[in-house]
Each structure stands twice: as structure tokens, then as C-alpha cells.
Design a protein around this motif. Structure first.
Motif, short mmCIF file in Angstrom:
data_model
loop_
_atom_site.label_atom_id
_atom_site.label_comp_id
_atom_site.label_asym_id
_atom_site.label_seq_id
_atom_site.Cartn_x
_atom_site.Cartn_y
_atom_site.Cartn_z
N GLY A 43 0.85 -1.20 0.00
CA GLY A 43 0.00 0.00 0.00
C GLY A 43 0.88 1.24 0.00
N GLY A 44 0.24 2.38 -0.26
CA GLY A 44 0.99 3.64 -0.24
C GLY A 44 1.25 4.11 1.19
N LYS A 45 0.36 3.74 2.10
CA LYS A 45 0.43 4.22 3.47
C LYS A 45 1.76 3.94 4.17
CE LYS A 45 -3.66 4.33 6.29
NZ LYS A 45 -4.66 3.42 6.88
N MET A 76 4.39 6.68 4.02
CA MET A 76 4.38 7.80 4.97
C MET A 76 4.90 7.35 6.33
SD MET A 76 0.30 8.63 5.20
CE MET A 76 -0.18 8.34 3.52
N PHE A 104 -5.05 13.90 5.17
CA PHE A 104 -5.07 12.47 5.52
C PHE A 104 -4.59 12.32 6.96
CE2 PHE A 104 -3.46 8.02 4.90
CZ PHE A 104 -4.70 7.47 4.67
N TYR A 137 -0.88 11.42 8.53
CA TYR A 137 0.30 12.31 8.59
C TYR A 137 0.50 12.79 10.03
CZ TYR A 137 -0.93 13.01 3.57
OH TYR A 137 -1.28 12.86 2.26
N ASN A 196 -0.02 16.95 -0.78
CA ASN A 196 -0.92 15.92 -1.28
C ASN A 196 -1.81 16.53 -2.36
OD1 ASN A 196 -3.92 14.33 0.05
ND2 ASN A 196 -2.60 13.61 -1.55
N ASN A 201 -7.00 14.40 -0.48
CA ASN A 201 -8.01 13.80 0.39
C ASN A 201 -8.01 14.64 1.67
OD1 ASN A 201 -9.63 12.17 1.91
ND2 ASN A 201 -8.19 10.47 2.06
N ASP A 203 2.53 13.18 -1.62
CA ASP A 203 1.58 12.08 -1.69
C ASP A 203 0.76 12.24 -2.96
OD1 ASP A 203 -0.52 10.31 -1.38
OD2 ASP A 203 -0.76 10.68 0.77
N ILE A 251 -1.01 9.70 -4.54
CA ILE A 251 -1.77 8.46 -4.70
C ILE A 251 -2.98 8.62 -5.64
CG2 ILE A 251 -3.30 8.73 -2.67
CD1 ILE A 251 -1.60 5.48 -2.99
N TYR A 252 -3.46 9.87 -5.80
CA TYR A 252 -4.60 10.12 -6.71
C TYR A 252 -4.15 10.75 -8.04
CZ TYR A 252 -7.31 9.36 -2.44
OH TYR A 252 -7.85 8.82 -1.30
N SER A 283 -3.74 1.38 -5.26
CA SER A 283 -5.03 1.28 -4.59
C SER A 283 -6.14 2.02 -5.31
CB SER A 283 -4.93 1.84 -3.18
OG SER A 283 -4.01 1.10 -2.44
N LYS A 284 -5.88 3.27 -5.67
CA LYS A 284 -6.99 4.13 -6.08
C LYS A 284 -7.29 4.02 -7.57
CE LYS A 284 -6.84 5.63 -1.82
NZ LYS A 284 -7.85 5.51 -0.80
N ARG A 290 -3.13 -4.32 -1.23
CA ARG A 290 -2.02 -3.70 -0.51
C ARG A 290 -0.77 -3.65 -1.38
NH1 ARG A 290 -3.94 -0.66 0.93
NH2 ARG A 290 -2.55 -0.01 2.59
N1 PLP Z 1 -2.63 8.88 0.80
C1 PLP Z 1 -3.86 9.38 0.76
C2 PLP Z 1 -4.03 10.85 0.58
C3 PLP Z 1 -4.98 8.56 0.87
O1 PLP Z 1 -6.21 9.08 0.81
C4 PLP Z 1 -4.78 7.17 1.05
C5 PLP Z 1 -5.92 6.24 1.23
O2 PLP Z 1 -7.02 6.60 1.51
C6 PLP Z 1 -3.47 6.69 1.11
C7 PLP Z 1 -2.42 7.56 0.97
C8 PLP Z 1 -3.19 5.24 1.38
O3 PLP Z 1 -3.32 4.45 0.29
P1 PLP Z 1 -3.11 2.87 0.38
O4 PLP Z 1 -4.46 2.25 0.54
O5 PLP Z 1 -2.45 2.50 -0.91
O6 PLP Z 1 -2.22 2.57 1.54
#
Ligand code: PLP
Length: 384
Positions: free
Chosen positions: A98-100, A103, A124, A127, A170, A174, A202, A204-205, A234-235, A243
Motif C-alpha cells: 500500500g501507499g500508506k 508515509m 489524511f 500524517y 498531497n 483527500n 503524496d 496516490i490520486y 489502490s486508487k 495492498r
Molecule cells: N494517501 C492518501 C491521501 C490517501 O487518501 C490514502 C488512502 O485513503 C493513502 C495515501 C493510502 O493508500 P493505500 O491504501 O495505498 O495505503
């Protein structure tokens, strides 16, 4: 059992709590429209599923190197080079579940106790949670509705001190759906160019953007090596549960982050990594289809929200979130979210789930069908 003190500093993501509440109501027989959780409602594209199944059958069921399978790291480096117009190599890539975790690991690796980290708020929640967890000082920068949820760059200038270690950006964002324009990013780069500040960007989008093109601060001269880009599958490939994500960073930092992978999860799921090669290199029409469907839903939800008395919603330019101002309803963010869930059967998140500057707003994820979005608007009108 007495927990370590640091656990008291760890935050959480309320989306999962609201999801649990909504599921409980469903178990009691209530009908709930889910507009709380940030994941695409589409299935993962079938070519990616097939690649994962083939990978299992072909024996990709063992550990892989901690920073990722070499072919995938190369594939990501090529993808990032192409999409960001830069020259990345495989040794600048670390694959993560996952991207999380990017961070989590980057904040753990870079932030000492007392170091300041500037981060978007509302933003998010992880952070702020991670900055606190490692003993850093969270320094929120407010995203402003009157700037389409970008931040005021002059405010950034004022927040920077000698202790500022990291700036988190970001875009698309989000929870607001806002984006930082190329002009914003150039201004930000100008403010920090002579300072010893690392950037965690970040992105991810990055492929869910409706107007203009994605632009990364890494693309500005001198910024590639001081920027860590967080991105993942993920997105825009609808792969939240797989993941799979990655960080792209300079060659010296990458082995340090890989060491954190070794110390925590060892590696990302090996057959998932094989499917990720297919995701990047196979047909991309599903990404375009999903983005265009989100675009159509965005129109429906923003029009709908603006037709509710007391709501006003600016047009988001990316991701799949709408973040209306609800101050004129007379409710605060939490009471309204509870009212909509328990009386209207519509699950949403409070703006304050994303930090103190989210008061006065609620977040809608429009990763749900057009019919359900229209029905949710009707229900909200009927319970207000
Ligand atoms: N970064 C942001 C801004 C997000 O909104 C999210 C997920 O909601 C993530 C990272 C995490 O993504 P992942 O599900 O790939 O860990």
C-alpha cells in the motif's frame, strides 16, 4: 498491561470506525448508502486479477527482496520517468504493501524528536498521527475553501522555522478533492528552495484528475532528489485490498526505507507484485473508464449537494471526494454526520476526521453508483 507512552500519541483513521458503525446498522436491517470509505467501487481490472492468479500458479509465493522484485522496480521507475518526465532508476524505488507504509517509514526514517513537519489540514489523518508518534511537532497548514482547497503560500513562508524538517504535500487531495496547480507548486518550491527541507509528496490520486495535468514538485529543477513521491495501485487500479504501493526517492534513502520494510513486513506480497507489473504495463483503458465515471458522478454529487439548504460545495478537481461547507445547516460536523447516518441512512465522514480545520465540513466519497448518490441527496434533504 501498560502500553508504551508513544501509543498515546498514535491517531487513527475514522473512516474504518464509521464503516463499522454503518455495517452494524446494516446487520440490524437498516439500509445504508456508503459514502464514507475512500475506495473505488469498481472491481480490479480482469487482466490484473489474471496476472495474480498466474503468478501464484507459477510459484511466486515466497519472499521477495525487501525493496521489491527487480522487474517491478524497473517497471515503476519507467512509469514514473514517463509520467513525471524525469529519469528514475530501479534503485530509487521501494515497493510497499500500500501507499500508506511510505508515509509511516519516511516519517520514521527522517523525523527526529522536536523536528517540525508541515502538513495539510484538513488532510489524511495518518500524517499527523505519525508525526506525533515519532515525537515530531505537527505544524498544520490550512487548506482554504476560498482557494479551492489549496493552501496560501505566504502562510507556508510564515510556518517555516529552522526546525522544519519535512513538508508533506498531497495533490489531488483527500478529503477536499482540491489540487495544487503547477503555479502553486512553483511558488512553494521557490519558498523552500534554499532551505534544508525534504518533501513527501503524496500522489496516490495522480491519475484521478479532471482538469489540467498532474504536476509533481519533483519535476522542478533541484527537487527530484529531495522529494519522496508516494504513489500506488489502490486508487486508480481499484486495488485497495491488494495492498500495493511504492515510494520513489533518492538512491541513498531507498535502502534505509527498505531496511524498515525488512524490519516490519519483510516484503510486499510476491504474487501481488507480479500483478502490479501487469497493472502498469497492460491495457490502461480501465483507468480512463473509472476516471470518466467519477467525473460524471462528481457533477451529480456537487449539483445535488449545492441544492441542499445550508450546504455549499466547491467543485473538486481530482480524487473522488466532495467536501461541502455545512456551517449554514446549524449543525457541527460530528452532529451532522451522526444525524445523516442514524436518521438518513447515509454514511459520511466528519471534516474533523481530517484535522481541526475540517470543522464546518463533511466528506462525501462519491465512489458509489449514480443512483445511490442521487438517493443519498434525497435522503439528506428529507432529514434536514
Ligand atoms: N494517501 C492518501 C491521501 C490517501 O487518501 C490514502 C488512502 O485513503 C493513502 C495515501 C493510502 O493508500 P493505500 O491504501 O495505498 O495505503
Amino acid at each position: 498491561m501498560k502500553l508504551a507512552d508513544r501509543m498515546a500519541r498514535l491517531g487513527t483513521e475514522t473512516a474504518f470506525e464509521v464503516l463499522a458503525k454503518a455495517k452494524k446498522l446494516e446487520a440490524e436491517g437498516k439500509n445504508i448508502i456508503h459514502l464514507e470509505i475512500g475506495e473505488p467501487d469498481f472491481g480490479t481490472p480482469s487482466n490484473i486479477n489474471k496476472a495474480a492468479i498466474e503468478a501464484i500458479n507459477n510459484g511466486y509465493s515466497h519472499y521477495s527482496p525487501s525493496p521489491g522484485i527487480p522487474e517491478l522496480r524497473t517497471s515503476i521507475a519507467n512509469y514514473m520517468s514517463k509520467t513525471r518526465g524525469l529519469n528514475y532508476t530501479a534503485d530509487e524505488v521501494v515497493v510497499t504493501p500500500g501507499g500508506k507504509p511510505v508515509m509511516f517509514f519516511v516519517i520514521l526514517a527522517l523525523v527526529n524528536e522536536g523536528d517540525e513537519v508541515i502538513y495539510p489540514n484538513p488532510g489524511f489523518p495518518i500524517y499527523e498521527s505519525m508525526i506525533n508518534f515519532v515525537g515530531g511537532k505537527p505544524v498544520p497548514i490550512q487548506l482554504r475553501e476560498d482557494k479551492n482547497f489549496a493552501f496560501d503560500t505566504e502562510e507556508l513562508r510564515k510556518l517555516i522555522t529552522d526546525k522544519t524538517k519535512l513538508l508533506i504535500m498531497n495533490s489531488p487531495q483527500n478529503p477536499t478533492g482540491g489540487i495544487l496547480t503547477k503555479e502553486d507548486i512553483i511558488k512553494i518550491a521557490d519558498i523552500i528552495k534554499d532551505k534544508d527541507i525534504t518533501i513527501l509528496s503524496d500522489e496516490i490520486y495522480s491519475r484521478l484528475i479532471f482538469e489540467g495535468e498532474h504536476f509533481s514538485i519533483a519535476q522542478i529543477d533541484g527537487f527530484k532528489d529531495r522529494t519522496i513521491i508516494l504513489d500506488g495501485y489502490s486508487k486508480y487500479y481499484a486495488m485497495t485490498g491488494w495492498r500495493a504501493g511504492f515510494g520513489v526517492m533518492n538512491k541513498d534513502l531507498a535502502p534505509q526505507i527498505a531496511k524498515l520494510v525488512t524490519n516490519s513486513v519483510s516484503c510486499t506480497n510476491t504474487f501481488v507484485q507480479m500483478a502490479c507489473i501487469e497493472a502498469l504495463e497492460g491495457p490502461q483503458d480501465s483507468v480512463d473508464m473509472m476516471r470518466e465515471e467519477f467525473r460524471a458522478r462528481r457533477e451529480i454529487i456537487v449539483d445535488g449537494l449545492n441544492s441542499i439548504q445550508g450546504f455549499s460545495c466547491v467543485m473538486p478537481h481530482g480524487a473522488f471526494y466532495a467536501f461541502p461547507n455545512i456551517t449554514k445547516t446549524g449543525y457541527n460536523s460530528k452532529d451532522l454526520a451522526d444525524h445523516l447516518l442514524y436518521k438518513g441512512g447515509v454514511a459520511v465522514l466528519t471534516g474533523t476526521s481530517f484535522g481541526a480545520f475540517g470543522e464546518g465540513y463533511i466528506r462525501f466519497s462519491y465512489a458509489n453508483s449514480r443512483e445511490n448518490i442521487k438517493e443519498a441527496i434525497k435522503r439528506i434533504k428529507s432529514v434536514l
